[in-house]
Design a protein around this motif. Structure first.
Motif, PDB file in Angstrom:
ATOM      1  N   ASP A   1      35.763  40.684  46.651  1.00  0.00           N
ATOM      2  CA  ASP A   1      34.977  41.719  47.667  1.00  0.00           C
ATOM      3  C   ASP A   1      34.655  42.778  46.893  1.00  0.00           C
ATOM      4  O   ASP A   1      35.108  43.533  45.884  1.00  0.00           O
TER       5      ASP A   1
ATOM      6  N   ASP B   1      35.430  46.624  47.284  1.00  0.00           N
ATOM      7  CA  ASP B   1      36.554  46.940  46.877  1.00  0.00           C
ATOM      8  C   ASP B   1      36.649  48.046  45.821  1.00  0.00           C
ATOM      9  O   ASP B   1      35.881  47.915  44.878  1.00  0.00           O
TER      10      ASP B   1
ATOM     11  N   GLY C   1      38.712  48.980  43.623  1.00  0.00           N
ATOM     12  CA  GLY C   1      39.118  48.553  42.231  1.00  0.00           C
ATOM     13  C   GLY C   1      38.003  47.734  41.637  1.00  0.00           C
ATOM     14  O   GLY C   1      37.696  47.749  40.315  1.00  0.00           O
TER      15      GLY C   1
ATOM     16  N   CYS D   1      41.191  48.906  34.450  1.00  0.00           N
ATOM     17  CA  CYS D   1      40.284  48.582  35.816  1.00  0.00           C
ATOM     18  C   CYS D   1      40.230  47.209  35.948  1.00  0.00           C
ATOM     19  O   CYS D   1      40.104  46.978  37.211  1.00  0.00           O
TER      20      CYS D   1
ATOM     21  N   THR E   1      41.785  44.681  35.096  1.00  0.00           N
ATOM     22  CA  THR E   1      43.138  44.114  35.593  1.00  0.00           C
ATOM     23  C   THR E   1      43.459  44.741  36.937  1.00  0.00           C
ATOM     24  O   THR E   1      43.690  43.427  37.603  1.00  0.00           O
ATOM     25  N   GLN E   2      43.400  45.619  37.272  1.00  0.00           N
ATOM     26  CA  GLN E   2      43.759  46.048  38.586  1.00  0.00           C
ATOM     27  C   GLN E   2      42.812  45.440  39.776  1.00  0.00           C
ATOM     28  O   GLN E   2      43.176  45.048  40.787  1.00  0.00           O
ATOM     29  N   ALA E   3      41.399  45.259  39.253  1.00  0.00           N
ATOM     30  CA  ALA E   3      40.401  44.602  40.059  1.00  0.00           C
ATOM     31  C   ALA E   3      40.727  43.235  40.336  1.00  0.00           C
ATOM     32  O   ALA E   3      40.798  42.753  41.478  1.00  0.00           O
TER      33      ALA E   3
ATOM     34  N   LEU F   1      44.021  41.945  40.157  1.00  0.00           N
ATOM     35  CA  LEU F   1      45.328  42.019  41.117  1.00  0.00           C
ATOM     36  C   LEU F   1      45.083  42.327  42.291  1.00  0.00           C
ATOM     37  O   LEU F   1      45.927  41.870  43.225  1.00  0.00           O
ATOM     38  N   ARG F   2      43.870  42.853  42.683  1.00  0.00           N
ATOM     39  CA  ARG F   2      43.956  43.428  44.126  1.00  0.00           C
ATOM     40  C   ARG F   2      43.206  42.107  44.993  1.00  0.00           C
ATOM     41  O   ARG F   2      43.008  42.394  46.193  1.00  0.00           O
ATOM     42  N   GLN F   3      42.659  41.088  44.310  1.00  0.00           N
ATOM     43  CA  GLN F   3      41.824  40.219  45.201  1.00  0.00           C
ATOM     44  C   GLN F   3      42.537  38.813  44.922  1.00  0.00           C
ATOM     45  O   GLN F   3      43.228  38.566  44.051  1.00  0.00           O
TER      46      GLN F   3
ATOM     47  N   SER G   1      41.650  34.180  38.534  1.00  0.00           N
ATOM     48  CA  SER G   1      40.919  35.146  39.461  1.00  0.00           C
ATOM     49  C   SER G   1      39.282  34.972  39.092  1.00  0.00           C
ATOM     50  O   SER G   1      38.729  35.199  38.078  1.00  0.00           O
TER      51      SER G   1
ATOM     52  N   THR H   1      37.541  36.952  40.616  1.00  0.00           N
ATOM     53  CA  THR H   1      37.105  38.352  40.292  1.00  0.00           C
ATOM     54  C   THR H   1      36.956  38.609  38.730  1.00  0.00           C
ATOM     55  O   THR H   1      36.135  39.313  38.165  1.00  0.00           O
TER      56      THR H   1
END
Length: 199
Positions: A9, A12, A14, A70, A72-74, A76-78, A159, A161
């Motif tokens: 996404d 998003d 993140g 950032c 890692t968070q991106a 984990l969010r996808q 991932s 992403t």
């Protein structure tokens, strides 16, 4: 079209934050270093080129921590990619991550703090350009080791992403090398010419 291949996404927050930190970090350190090289204002403000270089190095380290967070968070969010979520991919990611760490740490030890964090822009030069390991294996091992770290981390987390963001990291480093390499080559050429004239 904010979805890429049904996995990423692009809108998003993140993901946007990760893209921003990936692009901003090298832009920041290159602009500040060139400004310092032309004006010596940081060295004057800190009273020493070494203190100024240490301060910029500290800022770069903090930006790298933020960028990694950032990234890692991106991821984990996808969603994960099923084709990457297996033992072989996991171990491949671990090998890439390990190799990247070796290149980053050995590069740091070969260059030292000021050599790693743009000391040449502050007038802090080594006797000659470093050509020992890992520089005898690959040019710019800090950048390519860091890229391998991100790639390994993305594969370990299955991932897409992370893979896309790693491609962006690699692209940004290619641009940074095109910008930085001629400057570094020129200052060491000038230093060698001065040493030759003295002898």
């Amino acid at each position: 079209m904010t979805q890429l291949l049904g996995y990423v996404d692009l809108a998003d927050p993140g993901f946007v934050a990760a893209v921003f930190t990936i692009v901003f970090s090298p832009l920041f350190w290159n602009v500040v270093a060139r400004w310092e090289q032309k004006t010596r204002k940081l060295s004057k403000a800190f009273g020493s080129p070494y203190l100024a270089c240490y301060s910029l190095g500290g800022a770069i380290l903090l930006l790298n921590v933020l960028r990694s967070h950032c990234f890692t968070q991106a991821m984990l969010r996808q969603p994960k990619m099923e084709g990457l979520d297996n033992h072989i991919a996991y171990y491949l990611g671990f090998v890439l991550l390990s190799g990247g760490i070796v290149f980053v740490l050995s590069s740091f030890f070969a260059l030292g703090f000021t050599g790693t964090f743009l000391g040449d822009y502050f007038g802090i030069l080594k006797e000659a350009r470093v050509t020992t390991f890992p520089f005898n294996v690959v040019d710019n091992p800090m950048y390519w080791g860091s890229t391998a770290n991100y790639l390994g981390w993305a594969i370990i987390n299955a991932s897409p992403t992370g893979l896309l963001l790693t491609a962006l990291v690699a692209l940004i480093y290619v641009v940074a090398v095109l910008y930085e390499e001629p400057f570094t080559a020129e200052i060491y050429r000038q230093k060698a010419a001065k040493s030759y004239r003295r002898s």
